[in-house]
Design a protein around this motif. Structure first.
Motif, short mmCIF file in Angstrom:
data_model
loop_
_atom_site.label_atom_id
_atom_site.label_comp_id
_atom_site.label_asym_id
_atom_site.label_seq_id
_atom_site.Cartn_x
_atom_site.Cartn_y
_atom_site.Cartn_z
N TRP A 92 1.02 -1.21 0.24
CA TRP A 92 -0.48 -0.13 0.05
C TRP A 92 0.84 1.06 -0.14
CZ3 TRP A 92 -5.46 1.71 0.00
CH2 TRP A 92 -5.46 2.85 0.77
N TRP A 102 7.90 10.71 2.89
CA TRP A 102 7.95 8.98 2.40
C TRP A 102 8.79 8.87 2.91
CZ3 TRP A 102 5.80 8.87 -3.13
CH2 TRP A 102 4.44 8.82 -3.38
N GLY A 134 6.10 5.35 -10.83
CA GLY A 134 6.94 5.09 -10.35
C GLY A 134 7.45 4.32 -10.18
N ALA A 173 10.45 1.80 -11.53
CA ALA A 173 10.91 0.85 -10.92
C ALA A 173 11.58 -0.36 -10.81
CB ALA A 173 11.07 1.43 -9.17
N SER A 227 10.44 2.28 -4.67
CA SER A 227 10.58 0.96 -4.63
C SER A 227 12.19 0.33 -5.65
CB SER A 227 10.02 0.75 -6.58
OG SER A 227 8.49 1.22 -5.69
N GLY A 228 13.36 0.95 -4.95
CA GLY A 228 14.43 0.70 -4.82
C GLY A 228 15.58 0.97 -5.71
N VAL A 229 15.46 2.00 -6.97
CA VAL A 229 16.31 2.01 -7.10
C VAL A 229 16.63 3.83 -7.29
CG1 VAL A 229 15.73 1.21 -9.63
CG2 VAL A 229 14.49 3.60 -9.07
N VAL A 257 11.77 -2.06 0.57
CA VAL A 257 11.39 -1.48 -0.95
C VAL A 257 10.14 -2.01 -1.16
CG1 VAL A 257 12.99 -0.36 -1.42
CG2 VAL A 257 13.14 -2.72 -2.41
N PHE A 258 8.95 -1.85 -2.21
CA PHE A 258 7.98 -2.60 -2.69
C PHE A 258 8.52 -3.64 -3.64
CE2 PHE A 258 6.20 1.76 -1.91
CZ PHE A 258 5.29 1.49 -1.03
N PRO A 277 0.41 8.54 -11.25
CA PRO A 277 2.27 8.66 -11.53
C PRO A 277 3.41 8.08 -10.71
CG PRO A 277 1.25 11.13 -11.19
CD PRO A 277 0.29 10.39 -11.16
N LEU A 280 5.32 -7.49 -8.99
CA LEU A 280 3.85 -6.80 -8.01
C LEU A 280 3.01 -6.39 -8.70
CD1 LEU A 280 5.13 -4.90 -5.71
CD2 LEU A 280 4.17 -7.41 -4.95
N MET A 291 5.67 12.70 -7.59
CA MET A 291 5.41 11.37 -7.15
C MET A 291 5.79 10.68 -7.70
SD MET A 291 2.49 10.92 -5.05
CE MET A 291 2.31 12.30 -4.38
N ALA A 292 6.14 10.16 -9.46
CA ALA A 292 7.22 9.58 -9.27
C ALA A 292 8.34 8.86 -8.90
CB ALA A 292 6.90 9.14 -11.42
N THR A 323 4.95 16.01 0.24
CA THR A 323 4.46 14.16 0.34
C THR A 323 5.37 13.02 0.19
OG1 THR A 323 2.56 14.49 -0.92
CG2 THR A 323 2.93 12.06 -0.78
N ALA A 353 8.41 7.68 -5.62
CA ALA A 353 7.81 6.31 -5.24
C ALA A 353 8.48 5.27 -5.76
CB ALA A 353 5.82 6.01 -6.13
N ALA A 354 9.74 5.21 -7.66
CA ALA A 354 10.15 4.31 -6.97
C ALA A 354 11.72 4.82 -6.94
CB ALA A 354 11.04 5.44 -9.37
N ARG A 378 14.40 -2.60 -12.24
CA ARG A 378 15.18 -3.82 -11.09
C ARG A 378 15.41 -5.00 -12.08
NH1 ARG A 378 12.43 -3.32 -5.96
NH2 ARG A 378 14.04 -4.71 -5.28
N ARG A 385 2.29 1.74 3.13
CA ARG A 385 3.36 3.05 3.18
C ARG A 385 3.39 4.12 3.56
NH1 ARG A 385 9.69 2.42 1.60
NH2 ARG A 385 10.46 4.67 2.37
#
Ligand SMILES: Cc1ncc(C[n+]2csc(CCOP(=O)(O)OP(=O)(O)O)c2C)c(N)n1
Ligand code: SF4
Lengths: 310, 411
Positions: free
Chosen positions: A71, B100, A85, A89, B74-76, B202-203, A81, A105, B66-67, B96, B70-71, A93, B211
């Motif tokens: 989440w 995070w 991201g 990502a 997610s580990g980059v 990370v996701f 957006p 995912l 935002m991107a 925001t 979020a990236a 990876r 999160r």
């Protein structure tokens, strides 16, 4: 792949697994929540939900989450957006060998009709254009629910909201028809679009079963009867959802490979009044006097819709 | 160790080179003058395979940030850049993603804010993010742009920080000005800044997490916000450590504040960014005239290095804080911050003058520093000194005269 294959025939065929547990702080009888539960049964746990500000934001209240998957709360206009991201990502990876495919995912946006039709629409259109590989789950309660049921671009003609009340000068309440999110998406030719209802779990599960195997932008618009905002007893959610289908107000349909297909066409449509009269937001159409013209307009719009397909 | 390569680079190119040397894997982008050259350069490098990963053209800065956040979650390793209206448009996302707690580096190329709309620089754009939770490093030269981005990644990714870092440079004065920049050896940079490995989960499928969940009640909200404040504050120490390590490897050393001819200074200019170079030059000329001037340059603005500032200014009686920004109804934004830093060890008879100059790219000329010295000599307290003289007014009126000659003649 045909858009009407169905793997599930009976309720007991559905995946018994629950990815969304009970005990959230959402309202009793929330149709959107039930739709989401059914969707996640099919999608499973390897999902990340990028959430827009709205009712569903209260699913995960620190330090609790009802989800087995991941989440990320974003903003009202930014869930898509954020999904971009995450997707980018994960792709990077995997491509660089930093993460096995088994860790991948399904990226899903969870947003209300307000976010989907209003603030979030620009970024969404851009993501469809970029062919972002994601599922968009729009629970449509036909208003800004979380802030107390104000008018959104998806509020129906003739319904009252807190910011479009029925008055002597404006007896109908909301005076414009709902934006057609399905058609707006369709104009950009995404991979898949479907409407679903919590009252039609088999149809819903079949649609998610199909969509989860596809790539690209995939939209679900989930009819979300909202006892709190629409004004009905929470135990009637399924009845309201059934009437939405039987009156033809909420068509169950799919778009895939350039074609729109209706899944459950009501043979003989129930008059819209049966649906309207059970909800407080339409009460002014009946009391103190019947607003014949408004009622007739609502009926004729539904009839006009179906006449294209009959 | 291979000799460093020197190239003539604009500030924008230096920023792009830093992202390349940092082996950034993801760049969500949106154009805005004077930043665009950065993302164009990176787009080229991703497109021709010089850089690996992905460059995504976004639809707005709100989306871009935002991107980016979020990236990173997610580990980059993520880089992005913006300016001015873009910062305003993306402000919700900036707050925001600071919450995070995601490490990444972004560059802001300072440009004044509308209205009126202009392309030229001042610091109202970057300072609007002052309270967002971003770490802010401000560069004076193109070399600093490159170095601070590399140090910035090291700091952002430190387990005790985990925060986005913003590196600021002035539009035009740095962004489009070519200066000799030493490009560090990529192998050495790799040693300084190894491949990104997120310290937080990370996701990915094996580590589901919720999160940025909502909170009920001020106790939980406050807990997170205080954590964030402590992390940002801690970043000052981490910056000093990383900058020290950087100097050992690359020979250039940075501190949160830089003292220039401060040893015996009686008159001090507090400045930041590229105009500090003008300030330094004025200091040298004033010293030639026998005036003991000095300059304190703020390299770090968030966290606010108040102890270092108080220490550097201790005993100074005449201080001018030059703000290249304006908060209408309040004046300069940095001025009260400096005053509050000085307060615990206030020197008797000290005058701290608020100066507002360089708005919308207006030059701060050598004679302006002389004017400041004159005002500092006056013991009376006074309101902000606007660096806006006869010459400036005449330039303004010149255009007015062309547009409406009769009206101007009448008045
Ligand atoms: C930028 C911004 N403006 C306003 C809000 C306030 N807000 C929070 S939820 C919400 C309503 C969202 O409506 P919808 O997307 O339909 O979702 P629902 O509340 O019905 O679940 C609004 C207006 C916000 N969070 N962010
Ligand atoms: S207000 Fe409506 S949509 Fe929101 S949680 Fe309650 S029932 Fe669900």
């Amino acid at each position: 792949m045909s858009a009407i294959t169905s793997n599930y025939k009976k309720i007991k065929d559905l995946n018994p697994h629950e990815s969304l547990s009970a005990g959230t702080s959402l309202c009793a009888g929330c149709g959107g929540l039930e739709g989401l539960r059914l969707a996640l049964k099919e999608l499973g746990d390897d999902v990340i939900i990028c959430n827009a500000a709205g009712c569903m934001t209260l699913l995960s209240v620190y330090p609790f989450t009802p989800l087995r998957g991941s989440w990320l709360y974003t903003t009202m206009g930014g869930p898509v957006p954020a999904a971009q991201g995450v997707r980018d990502a994960l792709d990077i990876r995997i491509q660089q060998g930093d993460m096995p495919e088994s860790e991948n995912l399904q990226v899903m946006v969870l947003a209300g009709d307000g976010s989907s039709n209003d603030m979030g629409m620009g970024p969404t259109s851009s993501a469809i254009h970029r062919k972002l590989d994601f599922i968009y789950f729009c629970y449509d309660n036909e208003a800004y629910g979380n802030t107390g049921f104000q008018l959104s671009a998806a509020s129906p003609f003739g319904g009252a909201t807190q910011t479009a009340p029925s008055t002597g000068l404006h007896p109908a309440g909301a005076e414009l028809p709902k934006k057609d999110l399905f058609e707006i998406w369709r104009a950009q030719n995404p991979t898949y679009i479907a409407t679903v209802s919590p009252r039609e779990p088999i149809d819903l599960a079949n649609k998610f079963a199909k969509a989860k195997l596809m790539k690209g932008p995939r939209l679900f618009i989930c009819l979300s009867p909202c006892p709190t905002g629409w004004g009905f007893d929470p135990k009637e959610t399924h009845l309201i959802a059934k009437l939405a289908r039987d009156t033809g107000i909420f068509p169950l349909k799919e778009f895939f490979e350039g074609k729109v297909m209706h899944n459950k066409v009501p043979r003989k449509r129930v008059p819209v009044e049966r649906y309207l009269e059970r909800q407080k937001r339409f009460q002014h159409l009946f009391i103190p006097v019947r607003q014949e013209e408004t009622l007739a307009q609502i009926q004729s719009r539904v009839d006009a819709y179906w006449s294209q397909y009959e | 160790m291979k000799p460093n390569r020197k190239m003539m680079l604009t500030g924008n190119k230096a920023a792009a080179w830093a992202a390349r040397l940092a082996r950034v894997e993801y760049v969500p982008a949106f154009p805005i003058t004077p930043q665009t050259e950065i993302v164009e350069t990176l787009a080229g490098w991703f497109a021709d395979g010089t850089m690996q990963g992905k460059f995504t053209n976004m639809d707005s800065e709100h989306s871009m940030f935002m991107a980016a956040g979020a990236a990173s979650a997610s580990g980059v390793r993520v880089f992005t850049a913006s300016s001015s209206q873009g910062i305003l448009h993306g402000l919700e996302s900036l707050h925001t993603l600071c919450g995070w707690r995601v490490p990444l580096v972004m560059v802001n190329v300072s440009r004044a804010l509308a209205t009126p709309i202009t392309l030229e620089p001042d610091h109202n754009d970057v300072l609007i993010t002052r309270d967002s939770g971003l770490i802010q490093l401000h560069a004076e030269t193109c070399q600093e742009v490159l170095d601070l981005i590399l140090i910035g990644y090291h700091m952002a990714e430190d387990p005790k920080v985990c925060l986005p870092v913003l590196v600021n440079m002035d539009g035009f004065y740095l962004s489009f000005t070519r200066e000799p920049v030493s490009i560090p050896d990529p192998g050495l940079v790799e040693k300084f800044l190894p491949k990104f490995k997120a310290v937080q989960p990370v996701f990915q499928a094996s580590q589901p997490q919720a999160r940025a969940s909502a909170v009920f009640g001020g106790e939980t909200y406050s807990w997170f916000k205080i954590q964030q404040d402590l992390a940002v504050r801690h970043a000052e120490k981490v910056f000093i450590e990383k900058a020290w390590r950087f100097s050992e490897m690359f020979g250039r050393y940075y501190l949160p504040v830089e003292s220039f001819r401060m040893e015996d200074a009686e008159y001090v200019f507090v400045m930041s960014n590229s105009f500090a170079t003008k300030g330094k030059s004025a200091v040298l000329k004033l010293r030639d005239q026998g005036i003991k001037a000095g300059l304190l340059k703020l390299c770090m603005i968030r966290p606010f290095p108040e102890k270092a500032i108080a220490k550097a200014l201790k005993g100074c009686k005449k201080i001018a804080v030059i703000d290249q920004n304006i908060a209408p109804g309040r004046g300069g934004i940095i001025y009260p911050e400096i005053v509050s830093a000085l307060f615990p060890e206030k020197t008797a008879g000290q005058k701290v003058l608020s100066v507002i100059g360089g708005l919308g790219g207006k030059d701060i000329r050598e004679e302006d520093f002389g004017t400041i010295i004159q005002h500092l000599g006056n013991p009376k307290p006074e309101g902000p000194l606007y660096l806006y003289g006869e010459q400036d007014l005449n330039t303004f009126l010149k255009f007015e005269r062309i547009a409406k000659p009769e009206e101007v003649a009448r008045s």
